[in-house]
Scaffold this motif. Structure first.
Motif, PDB file in Angstrom:
ATOM      1  N   ALA A  82       0.848  -1.008  -0.133  1.00  0.00           N
ATOM      2  CA  ALA A  82       0.091  -0.241  -0.280  1.00  0.00           C
ATOM      3  C   ALA A  82       0.980   1.116   0.126  1.00  0.00           C
ATOM      4  N   VAL A  83       0.674   2.057  -1.074  1.00  0.00           N
ATOM      5  CA  VAL A  83       1.312   3.354  -1.047  1.00  0.00           C
ATOM      6  C   VAL A  83       0.554   4.517  -1.038  1.00  0.00           C
ATOM      7  N   SER A  84       0.950   5.664  -0.742  1.00  0.00           N
ATOM      8  CA  SER A  84       0.217   6.933  -0.371  1.00  0.00           C
ATOM      9  C   SER A  84       0.959   7.978  -1.198  1.00  0.00           C
ATOM     10  N   GLY A  85       1.148   7.759  -2.661  1.00  0.00           N
ATOM     11  CA  GLY A  85       1.624   8.782  -3.394  1.00  0.00           C
ATOM     12  C   GLY A  85       3.096   8.658  -3.546  1.00  0.00           C
ATOM     13  N   GLY A  86       3.757   9.513  -4.195  1.00  0.00           N
ATOM     14  CA  GLY A  86       5.182   9.536  -4.353  1.00  0.00           C
ATOM     15  C   GLY A  86       5.724   9.476  -5.931  1.00  0.00           C
ATOM     16  N   PHE A  87       6.821   8.667  -6.155  1.00  0.00           N
ATOM     17  CA  PHE A  87       7.212   8.879  -7.569  1.00  0.00           C
ATOM     18  C   PHE A  87       7.892   7.584  -7.716  1.00  0.00           C
ATOM     19  N   MET A  88       7.993   7.149  -9.017  1.00  0.00           N
ATOM     20  CA  MET A  88       8.469   6.024  -9.386  1.00  0.00           C
ATOM     21  C   MET A  88       9.527   6.195 -10.484  1.00  0.00           C
ATOM     22  N   GLU A  89      10.635   5.786 -10.468  1.00  0.00           N
ATOM     23  CA  GLU A  89      12.091   5.907 -11.316  1.00  0.00           C
ATOM     24  C   GLU A  89      12.279   4.499 -11.954  1.00  0.00           C
ATOM     25  N   VAL A  90      12.143   4.513 -13.262  1.00  0.00           N
ATOM     26  CA  VAL A  90      12.436   3.318 -13.965  1.00  0.00           C
ATOM     27  C   VAL A  90      13.842   3.291 -14.691  1.00  0.00           C
ATOM     28  N   ARG A  91      14.396   2.492 -14.465  1.00  0.00           N
ATOM     29  CA  ARG A  91      15.642   2.271 -15.417  1.00  0.00           C
ATOM     30  C   ARG A  91      15.733   0.697 -15.882  1.00  0.00           C
ATOM     31  N   PRO A  92      16.511   0.444 -17.018  1.00  0.00           N
ATOM     32  CA  PRO A  92      16.184  -0.893 -17.667  1.00  0.00           C
ATOM     33  C   PRO A  92      16.429  -2.077 -16.738  1.00  0.00           C
ATOM     34  N   ASP A  93      16.952  -1.818 -15.580  1.00  0.00           N
ATOM     35  CA  ASP A  93      17.478  -3.029 -14.704  1.00  0.00           C
ATOM     36  C   ASP A  93      16.921  -2.801 -13.229  1.00  0.00           C
ATOM     37  N   GLU A  94      16.226  -1.764 -13.025  1.00  0.00           N
ATOM     38  CA  GLU A  94      15.899  -1.368 -11.789  1.00  0.00           C
ATOM     39  C   GLU A  94      14.676  -0.156 -11.664  1.00  0.00           C
ATOM     40  N   VAL A  95      13.691  -0.733 -10.626  1.00  0.00           N
ATOM     41  CA  VAL A  95      12.681   0.258 -10.292  1.00  0.00           C
ATOM     42  C   VAL A  95      12.666   0.890  -8.931  1.00  0.00           C
ATOM     43  N   ASN A  96      12.715   2.109  -8.537  1.00  0.00           N
ATOM     44  CA  ASN A  96      12.707   2.646  -7.436  1.00  0.00           C
ATOM     45  C   ASN A  96      11.515   3.451  -7.278  1.00  0.00           C
ATOM     46  N   ILE A  97      10.955   2.973  -6.151  1.00  0.00           N
ATOM     47  CA  ILE A  97       9.434   3.703  -5.673  1.00  0.00           C
ATOM     48  C   ILE A  97       9.784   4.638  -4.395  1.00  0.00           C
ATOM     49  N   LEU A  98       9.837   5.820  -4.600  1.00  0.00           N
ATOM     50  CA  LEU A  98       9.929   6.806  -3.612  1.00  0.00           C
ATOM     51  C   LEU A  98       8.550   7.116  -3.158  1.00  0.00           C
ATOM     52  N   ALA A  99       8.002   6.417  -1.904  1.00  0.00           N
ATOM     53  CA  ALA A  99       6.848   6.706  -1.469  1.00  0.00           C
ATOM     54  C   ALA A  99       6.713   7.656  -0.361  1.00  0.00           C
ATOM     55  N   GLU A 100       5.452   8.477  -0.110  1.00  0.00           N
ATOM     56  CA  GLU A 100       5.116   9.034   1.019  1.00  0.00           C
ATOM     57  C   GLU A 100       5.016   8.096   2.158  1.00  0.00           C
ATOM     58  N   SER A 101       4.315   6.997   1.865  1.00  0.00           N
ATOM     59  CA  SER A 101       4.140   6.214   2.790  1.00  0.00           C
ATOM     60  C   SER A 101       4.135   4.764   2.219  1.00  0.00           C
ATOM     61  N   ALA A 102       4.566   3.921   2.770  1.00  0.00           N
ATOM     62  CA  ALA A 102       4.460   2.311   2.098  1.00  0.00           C
ATOM     63  C   ALA A 102       4.296   1.234   3.211  1.00  0.00           C
ATOM     64  N   GLU A 103       3.344   0.288   2.903  1.00  0.00           N
ATOM     65  CA  GLU A 103       3.242  -0.524   4.101  1.00  0.00           C
ATOM     66  C   GLU A 103       2.712  -2.050   3.238  1.00  0.00           C
ATOM     67  N   LEU A 104       3.612  -3.015   3.730  1.00  0.00           N
ATOM     68  CA  LEU A 104       3.347  -4.444   3.531  1.00  0.00           C
ATOM     69  C   LEU A 104       2.042  -4.938   4.209  1.00  0.00           C
ATOM     70  N   PRO A 105       1.333  -5.859   3.440  1.00  0.00           N
ATOM     71  CA  PRO A 105       0.020  -6.105   4.247  1.00  0.00           C
ATOM     72  C   PRO A 105       0.258  -6.847   5.576  1.00  0.00           C
ATOM     73  N   SER A 106       1.670  -7.220   5.708  1.00  0.00           N
ATOM     74  CA  SER A 106       1.762  -7.645   7.460  1.00  0.00           C
ATOM     75  C   SER A 106       1.960  -6.766   8.278  1.00  0.00           C
ATOM     76  N   ASP A 107       2.128  -5.536   7.864  1.00  0.00           N
ATOM     77  CA  ASP A 107       2.300  -4.290   8.593  1.00  0.00           C
ATOM     78  C   ASP A 107       1.064  -3.507   8.918  1.00  0.00           C
ATOM     79  N   ILE A 108       0.017  -3.742   8.355  1.00  0.00           N
ATOM     80  CA  ILE A 108      -1.306  -3.066   8.499  1.00  0.00           C
ATOM     81  C   ILE A 108      -1.977  -3.364   9.439  1.00  0.00           C
ATOM     82  N   ASP A 109      -2.636  -2.769  10.385  1.00  0.00           N
ATOM     83  CA  ASP A 109      -3.464  -2.971  11.469  1.00  0.00           C
ATOM     84  C   ASP A 109      -4.775  -2.671  11.010  1.00  0.00           C
TER      85      ASP A 109
END
Length: 133
Positions: A59-86
């Motif tokens: 789960a992300v709440s906005g931000g930016f994604m940078e794509v390179r041929p061999d890499e994807v970087n997501i710079l998110a305002e907030s991000a949570e894995l399902p196991s971390d969500i209450d």
């Protein structure tokens, strides 16, 4: 390709993956290895990462994604894995946001802020598998 999801609080996800799918301000976008370089803003939504033929949601709440041929970087305002969500906390946030939205309609105050809070809560519930709607 390498996928990284990072927030101001630190790294949330780092792994070699097969595909990354995100919601951008222009719509859904899927990234495969050797994609052309790209930078795009993200909206509130679930990032879908395919790794070892399984899909991982974040789960992300906005931000930016940078794509390179061999890499994807997501710079998110907030991000949570399902196991971390209450789930109970996310549902309470959803209910608060719905009440604020109803009040904002009457007062015409803070409508956009309440709307974003509702979207964030629903996204977190959906990603955690709690059926947000």
């Amino acid at each position: 390709m390498q996928a990284n999801v990072v927030t101001p609080d630190g790294s949330v996800f780092e792994a070699q993956v097969e595909m990354v799918s995100v919601k951008t301000t222009e719509g859904e976008l899927g990234i495969l290895p050797m994609h052309l370089p790209l930078v795009t803003p993200l909206t509130i939504g679930a990032v879908r990462i395919k790794k070892d033929s399984k899909v991982q949601l974040i789960a992300v709440s906005g931000g930016f994604m940078e794509v390179r041929p061999d890499e994807v970087n997501i710079l998110a305002e907030s991000a949570e894995l399902p196991s971390d969500i209450d789930i109970s906390r996310a549902r309470a946030a959803k209910e608060r946001a719905e009440r604020r939205l109803e009040q904002a309609k009457k007062d015409h105050v803070d409508f956009r802020r309440a709307e974003l809070a509702l979207k964030r809560a629903i996204n977190r519930i959906d990603v955690a598998g709690g059926g947000g709607r």
